[in-house]
Design a protein around this motif. Structure first.
Motif, PDB file in Angstrom:
ATOM      1  N   ASP A  35       0.805  -1.221   0.000  1.00  8.51           N
ATOM      2  CA  ASP A  35       0.000   0.000   0.000  1.00  8.51           C
ATOM      3  C   ASP A  35       0.837   1.270   0.000  1.00  8.51           C
ATOM      4  O   ASP A  35       0.358   2.309  -0.439  1.00  8.51           O
ATOM      5  CB  ASP A  35      -0.931   0.008   1.213  1.00  8.51           C
ATOM      6  N   GLY A  36       2.055   1.228   0.502  1.00  5.72           N
ATOM      7  CA  GLY A  36       2.870   2.436   0.628  1.00  5.72           C
ATOM      8  C   GLY A  36       3.096   3.166  -0.685  1.00  5.72           C
ATOM      9  O   GLY A  36       2.806   4.372  -0.783  1.00  5.72           O
ATOM     10  N   PRO A  37       3.607   2.524  -1.719  1.00  2.00           N
ATOM     11  CA  PRO A  37       3.832   3.237  -2.982  1.00  2.00           C
ATOM     12  C   PRO A  37       2.543   3.744  -3.616  1.00  2.00           C
ATOM     13  O   PRO A  37       2.532   4.804  -4.233  1.00  2.00           O
ATOM     14  CB  PRO A  37       4.491   2.185  -3.875  1.00  2.00           C
ATOM     15  N   ALA A  38       1.445   3.023  -3.436  1.00  2.00           N
ATOM     16  CA  ALA A  38       0.180   3.460  -4.022  1.00  2.00           C
ATOM     17  C   ALA A  38      -0.359   4.700  -3.310  1.00  2.00           C
ATOM     18  O   ALA A  38      -0.968   5.563  -3.941  1.00  2.00           O
ATOM     19  CB  ALA A  38      -0.845   2.336  -3.960  1.00  2.00           C
ATOM     20  N   HIS A  39      -0.118   4.808  -2.012  1.00  2.00           N
ATOM     21  CA  HIS A  39      -0.632   5.952  -1.259  1.00  2.00           C
ATOM     22  C   HIS A  39       0.316   7.138  -1.284  1.00  2.00           C
ATOM     23  O   HIS A  39      -0.089   8.257  -0.953  1.00  2.00           O
ATOM     24  CB  HIS A  39      -0.906   5.546   0.190  1.00  2.00           C
ATOM     25  N   PHE A  43       0.122  12.157  -1.146  1.00  2.00           N
ATOM     26  CA  PHE A  43       0.673  13.146  -0.236  1.00  2.00           C
ATOM     27  C   PHE A  43       1.113  14.391  -0.994  1.00  2.00           C
ATOM     28  O   PHE A  43       1.682  14.318  -2.079  1.00  2.00           O
ATOM     29  CB  PHE A  43       1.875  12.578   0.525  1.00  2.00           C
ATOM     30  N   ASP A  44       0.879  15.534  -0.369  1.00  2.00           N
ATOM     31  CA  ASP A  44       1.298  16.796  -0.946  1.00  2.00           C
ATOM     32  C   ASP A  44       2.781  17.001  -0.637  1.00  2.00           C
ATOM     33  O   ASP A  44       3.241  16.715   0.467  1.00  2.00           O
ATOM     34  CB  ASP A  44       0.466  17.925  -0.345  1.00  2.00           C
ATOM     35  N   ASP A  45       3.527  17.512  -1.582  1.00  2.00           N
ATOM     36  CA  ASP A  45       4.956  17.721  -1.374  1.00  2.00           C
ATOM     37  C   ASP A  45       5.238  18.807  -0.342  1.00  2.00           C
ATOM     38  O   ASP A  45       6.309  18.840   0.244  1.00  2.00           O
ATOM     39  CB  ASP A  45       5.650  18.079  -2.685  1.00  2.00           C
ATOM     40  N   ASP A  46       4.295  19.701  -0.098  1.00  2.00           N
ATOM     41  CA  ASP A  46       4.497  20.770   0.875  1.00  2.00           C
ATOM     42  C   ASP A  46       4.230  20.319   2.304  1.00  2.00           C
ATOM     43  O   ASP A  46       4.440  21.071   3.239  1.00  2.00           O
ATOM     44  CB  ASP A  46       3.584  21.958   0.551  1.00  2.00           C
ATOM     45  N   ASP A  47       3.749  19.112   2.494  1.00  2.00           N
ATOM     46  CA  ASP A  47       3.474  18.582   3.825  1.00  2.00           C
ATOM     47  C   ASP A  47       4.801  18.375   4.544  1.00  2.00           C
ATOM     48  O   ASP A  47       5.651  17.616   4.084  1.00  2.00           O
ATOM     49  CB  ASP A  47       2.710  17.268   3.704  1.00  2.00           C
ATOM     50  N   MET A  49       5.535  16.672   7.071  1.00  2.00           N
ATOM     51  CA  MET A  49       5.733  15.317   7.559  1.00  2.00           C
ATOM     52  C   MET A  49       6.128  14.359   6.441  1.00  2.00           C
ATOM     53  O   MET A  49       6.568  13.256   6.694  1.00  2.00           O
ATOM     54  CB  MET A  49       4.453  14.806   8.240  1.00  2.00           C
ATOM     55  N   HIS A  50       5.965  14.775   5.209  1.00  2.00           N
ATOM     56  CA  HIS A  50       6.327  13.933   4.073  1.00  2.00           C
ATOM     57  C   HIS A  50       7.809  14.113   3.799  1.00  2.00           C
ATOM     58  O   HIS A  50       8.347  15.205   3.915  1.00  2.00           O
ATOM     59  CB  HIS A  50       5.492  14.312   2.853  1.00  2.00           C
ATOM     60  N   LYS A  51       8.497  13.047   3.429  1.00  2.00           N
ATOM     61  CA  LYS A  51       9.943  13.100   3.269  1.00  2.00           C
ATOM     62  C   LYS A  51      10.377  14.096   2.206  1.00  2.00           C
ATOM     63  O   LYS A  51      11.353  14.808   2.370  1.00  2.00           O
ATOM     64  CB  LYS A  51      10.487  11.711   2.949  1.00  2.00           C
TER      65      LYS A  51
END
Length: 69
Positions: A35-39, A43-47, A49-51
């Motif tokens: 599920d990780g690559p599909a989700h 995610f927004d790049d400006d988040d 918490m996102h890498k």
């Protein structure tokens, strides 16, 4: 009928190879995270918490040099 003497061992070898290939894929981690690559596309790049967003935020926090006149 003589074709069965060839086709049955060939089919058994193919089944054994398919089972070995499946077990190899499971042992090497091919099915660990489905599920990780599909989700990740959601995610927004400006988040922050996102890498990808963390790298971008760190670049924005760096002090900028004043323009030289």
């Amino acid at each position: 009928m003589p074709a069965l003497y060839i086709l049955i061992p060939v089919a058994l070898v193919l089944v054994a190879f398919a089972i070995w290939l499946f077990l190899w894929a499971v042992d090497s981690g091919q099915y660990d995270d489905l599920d990780g690559p599909a989700h990740s596309i959601l995610f927004d790049d400006d988040d922050p918490m996102h890498k990808a967003g963390v790298d971008q935020a760190q670049k924005q926090d760096e002090p900028k040099d004043p323009p030289h006149a």
